[in-house]
Design a protein around this motif. Structure first.
Motif, PDB file in Angstrom:
ATOM      1  N   LEU A   2       0.834  -1.196   0.000  1.00  0.00           N
ATOM      2  CA  LEU A   2       0.000   0.000   0.000  1.00  0.00           C
ATOM      3  C   LEU A   2       0.872   1.251   0.000  1.00  0.00           C
ATOM      4  CD1 LEU A   2      -2.708  -0.920   2.657  1.00  0.00           C
ATOM      5  CD2 LEU A   2      -2.971  -0.876   0.182  1.00  0.00           C
ATOM      6  N   TRP A  31      -6.534  -2.466   6.334  1.00  0.00           N
ATOM      7  CA  TRP A  31      -6.611  -3.321   5.154  1.00  0.00           C
ATOM      8  C   TRP A  31      -7.079  -4.687   5.610  1.00  0.00           C
ATOM      9  CZ3 TRP A  31      -6.504  -2.408   0.169  1.00  0.00           C
ATOM     10  CH2 TRP A  31      -6.270  -3.456  -0.707  1.00  0.00           C
ATOM     11  N   LYS A  35      -9.316  -5.405   0.889  1.00  0.00           N
ATOM     12  CA  LYS A  35      -9.926  -4.101   0.648  1.00  0.00           C
ATOM     13  C   LYS A  35      -9.588  -3.136   1.778  1.00  0.00           C
ATOM     14  CE  LYS A  35     -14.392  -4.430   2.805  1.00  0.00           C
ATOM     15  NZ  LYS A  35     -15.686  -3.842   2.740  1.00  0.00           N
ATOM     16  N   LEU A  36      -9.709  -1.848   1.468  1.00  0.00           N
ATOM     17  CA  LEU A  36      -9.405  -0.795   2.428  1.00  0.00           C
ATOM     18  C   LEU A  36     -10.657  -0.494   3.242  1.00  0.00           C
ATOM     19  CD1 LEU A  36      -7.145   1.229   3.280  1.00  0.00           C
ATOM     20  CD2 LEU A  36      -8.205   2.850   1.704  1.00  0.00           C
ATOM     21  N   TYR A  53      -7.865   3.387  -4.178  1.00  0.00           N
ATOM     22  CA  TYR A  53      -8.877   3.691  -3.168  1.00  0.00           C
ATOM     23  C   TYR A  53      -8.745   5.155  -2.756  1.00  0.00           C
ATOM     24  CZ  TYR A  53      -8.910  -1.365  -2.650  1.00  0.00           C
ATOM     25  OH  TYR A  53      -8.988  -2.704  -2.883  1.00  0.00           O
ATOM     26  N   CYS A  55      -9.107   7.183   0.870  1.00  0.00           N
ATOM     27  CA  CYS A  55      -9.339   6.997   2.298  1.00  0.00           C
ATOM     28  C   CYS A  55     -10.298   8.070   2.817  1.00  0.00           C
ATOM     29  CB  CYS A  55      -8.020   6.992   3.069  1.00  0.00           C
ATOM     30  SG  CYS A  55      -7.276   8.621   3.333  1.00  0.00           S
ATOM     31  N   ASN A  63      -2.970   0.005  -3.972  1.00  0.00           N
ATOM     32  CA  ASN A  63      -2.449  -1.304  -3.598  1.00  0.00           C
ATOM     33  C   ASN A  63      -1.738  -1.844  -4.829  1.00  0.00           C
ATOM     34  OD1 ASN A  63      -1.928  -3.711  -2.301  1.00  0.00           O
ATOM     35  ND2 ASN A  63      -3.835  -4.613  -2.959  1.00  0.00           N
TER      36      ASN A  63
END
Length: 65
Positions: A2, A31, A35-36, A53, A55, A63
């Motif tokens: 990541l 994580w 998936k986040l 992604y 955040c 990723n």
């Protein structure tokens, strides 16, 4: 792996996530099962080499496998 993407840099998640209230106890992004959990998916490439992604704090997280 990541990483955090900005307009000009690629940063380690350790540089950014250490101070985030949504990070896990180690100061890493949440994580879980590929998936986040502290964000949402923006896109994923067809070959699954890159997943992007965003955040909750607004950073773009990639990723890279």
């Amino acid at each position: 792996m990541l990483v955090i993407l900005t307009d000009e840099q690629i940063l380690s998640t350790q540089q950014v996530c250490q101070g985030c209230l949504l990070a896990n106890q180690e100061g890493s992004p949440r994580w879980h099962h590929g998936k986040l959990d502290c964000g949402h998916a923006l896109r994923s490439s067809g070959n699954h080499k890159l997943a992007l992604y965003q955040c909750q704090m607004g950073f773009k997280v990639a990723n890279i496998e």
